[in-house]
Motif scaffolding. Structure first.
Motif, PDB file in Angstrom:
ATOM      1  N   ASP A  65      21.774  26.775   0.220  1.00  0.00           N
ATOM      2  CA  ASP A  65      23.191  27.113   0.180  1.00  0.00           C
ATOM      3  C   ASP A  65      23.875  26.579  -1.079  1.00  0.00           C
ATOM      4  OD1 ASP A  65      23.272  28.544   2.637  1.00  0.00           O
ATOM      5  OD2 ASP A  65      23.311  26.649   3.741  1.00  0.00           O
ATOM      6  N   LEU A  66      23.121  26.453  -2.155  1.00  0.00           N
ATOM      7  CA  LEU A  66      23.685  26.026  -3.431  1.00  0.00           C
ATOM      8  C   LEU A  66      24.769  27.015  -3.862  1.00  0.00           C
ATOM      9  CD1 LEU A  66      23.283  23.912  -5.731  1.00  0.00           C
ATOM     10  CD2 LEU A  66      21.730  25.565  -6.801  1.00  0.00           C
ATOM     11  N   LYS A  67      25.945  26.497  -4.236  1.00  0.00           N
ATOM     12  CA  LYS A  67      27.095  27.351  -4.542  1.00  0.00           C
ATOM     13  C   LYS A  67      27.322  27.491  -6.042  1.00  0.00           C
ATOM     14  CE  LYS A  67      29.729  26.229  -0.344  1.00  0.00           C
ATOM     15  NZ  LYS A  67      31.035  25.724   0.169  1.00  0.00           N
ATOM     16  N   ASP A  68      27.872  28.647  -6.424  1.00  0.00           N
ATOM     17  CA  ASP A  68      28.318  28.819  -7.810  1.00  0.00           C
ATOM     18  C   ASP A  68      29.786  28.435  -7.894  1.00  0.00           C
ATOM     19  OD1 ASP A  68      29.815  30.944  -6.790  1.00  0.00           O
ATOM     20  OD2 ASP A  68      28.555  32.508  -7.687  1.00  0.00           O
ATOM     21  N   GLU A  69      30.441  28.720  -9.022  1.00  0.00           N
ATOM     22  CA  GLU A  69      31.820  28.279  -9.209  1.00  0.00           C
ATOM     23  C   GLU A  69      32.799  28.977  -8.252  1.00  0.00           C
ATOM     24  OE1 GLU A  69      32.912  29.155 -13.226  1.00  0.00           O
ATOM     25  OE2 GLU A  69      32.949  31.333 -12.912  1.00  0.00           O
ATOM     26  N   ASP A  70      32.376  30.103  -7.675  1.00  0.00           N
ATOM     27  CA  ASP A  70      33.217  30.818  -6.715  1.00  0.00           C
ATOM     28  C   ASP A  70      32.913  30.423  -5.273  1.00  0.00           C
ATOM     29  OD1 ASP A  70      34.542  32.381  -8.699  1.00  0.00           O
ATOM     30  OD2 ASP A  70      32.782  33.684  -8.809  1.00  0.00           O
ATOM     31  N   GLY A  71      32.030  29.442  -5.114  1.00  0.00           N
ATOM     32  CA  GLY A  71      31.661  29.019  -3.770  1.00  0.00           C
ATOM     33  C   GLY A  71      30.676  29.939  -3.091  1.00  0.00           C
ATOM     34  N   ASP A  72      30.083  30.855  -3.856  1.00  0.00           N
ATOM     35  CA  ASP A  72      29.134  31.815  -3.296  1.00  0.00           C
ATOM     36  C   ASP A  72      27.711  31.272  -3.353  1.00  0.00           C
ATOM     37  OD1 ASP A  72      31.300  33.469  -2.993  1.00  0.00           O
ATOM     38  OD2 ASP A  72      30.754  34.833  -4.621  1.00  0.00           O
ATOM     39  N   THR A  73      26.972  31.477  -2.287  1.00  0.00           N
ATOM     40  CA  THR A  73      25.564  31.094  -2.245  1.00  0.00           C
ATOM     41  C   THR A  73      24.696  32.306  -2.580  1.00  0.00           C
ATOM     42  OG1 THR A  73      25.279  31.657   0.094  1.00  0.00           O
ATOM     43  CG2 THR A  73      26.128  29.447  -0.417  1.00  0.00           C
ATOM     44  N   ALA A  74      23.390  32.117  -2.562  1.00  0.00           N
ATOM     45  CA  ALA A  74      22.472  33.220  -2.853  1.00  0.00           C
ATOM     46  C   ALA A  74      22.644  34.368  -1.865  1.00  0.00           C
ATOM     47  CB  ALA A  74      21.028  32.717  -2.829  1.00  0.00           C
TER      48      ALA A  74
END
Length: 219
Positions: A65-74
């Protein structure tokens, strides 16, 4: 400057086997993210590299569940049901996690409309997990517990529409309605297929399954 042969993000898209070799020589790269938080997990999911996803989580212990800058996961960038199943059923990615815009993966994918089969699959997982709508927000009624895998062999025959568009479902009400529709003589015709599309759209909006408990009490 990183070359295409050593840039892990390019390799994640175009050459996952070479990336795995690179990661085994330098495991620290596995959890790397670019300036926008985009990770190898996101790349592997977006490009449907399933073995790479499995290796990142199981071998290199990257947070699924690693998030990007938008809080989105894979899971938010998944484009196929096969990838979604690997993430959810094998690697235990969260279906209830919310990005910075307050949407779950299913809600964002459904809103964008590019991969409806993934949104339907995730909606079915929500139903299995006992997700209900509270003030317009989907919430789990099972304390957020991870839903069990779908029963082996459960699949819906929907004729002219590809099976993956409806997903494999375990929700009794959805299955009852779709099997009832499939048994009609006009199912292959324009009207039958139109009603099937309506049913799938209801699943995307989270409107299927709300009367399951009512049916079970009255039968």
């Amino acid at each position: 400057m990183a070359t295409p042969q050593s840039n892990p993000f390019l390799l994640a898209a175009d050459n996952p086997s070479q990336l795995l070799t690179l990661l085994r020589n330098d495991p620290a790269i596995a959890s790397s993210q670019d300036e926008h938080g985009y990770s190898l997990m996101h790349a592997a999911a977006s490009y449907n590299h399933l073995e790479l996803l499995r290796a990142l989580v199981n071998e290199f212990h990257v947070d699924v569940d690693l998030k990007d800058e938008d809080g989105d996961t894979a899971l938010f960038v998944t484009e196929t049901t096969d990838c979604a199943k690997v993430l959810v059923e094998e690697l235990h990615a969260s279906i209830t996690i919310r990005g910075s815009e307050g949407q779950t993966p299913r809600e964002k994918i459904a809103e964008e409309g590019d991969f409806p089969q993934v949104a339907v699959y995730l909606r079915m997982r929500e139903l299995e997990a006992g997700m209900t709508e509270v003030n317009g927000v989907q919430e789990p009624t099972t304390n957020g517990a991870y839903p069990p895998p779908l029963p082996e062999g459960v699949q819906v025959n929907i004729g002219a529409m590809a099976p993956e568009e409806a997903g494999e479902v375990a929700d009794p009400e959805f299955r009852r309605r779709i099997e009832e529709l499939a048994s009609r003589e006009d199912f292959q015709g324009e009207e039958g297929q139109r009603e099937l599309r309506v049913l799938i759209e209801e699943a995307l909006r989270g409107q299927v399954g709300d009367d399951r408990n009512v049916r079970s009490r009255t039968e």
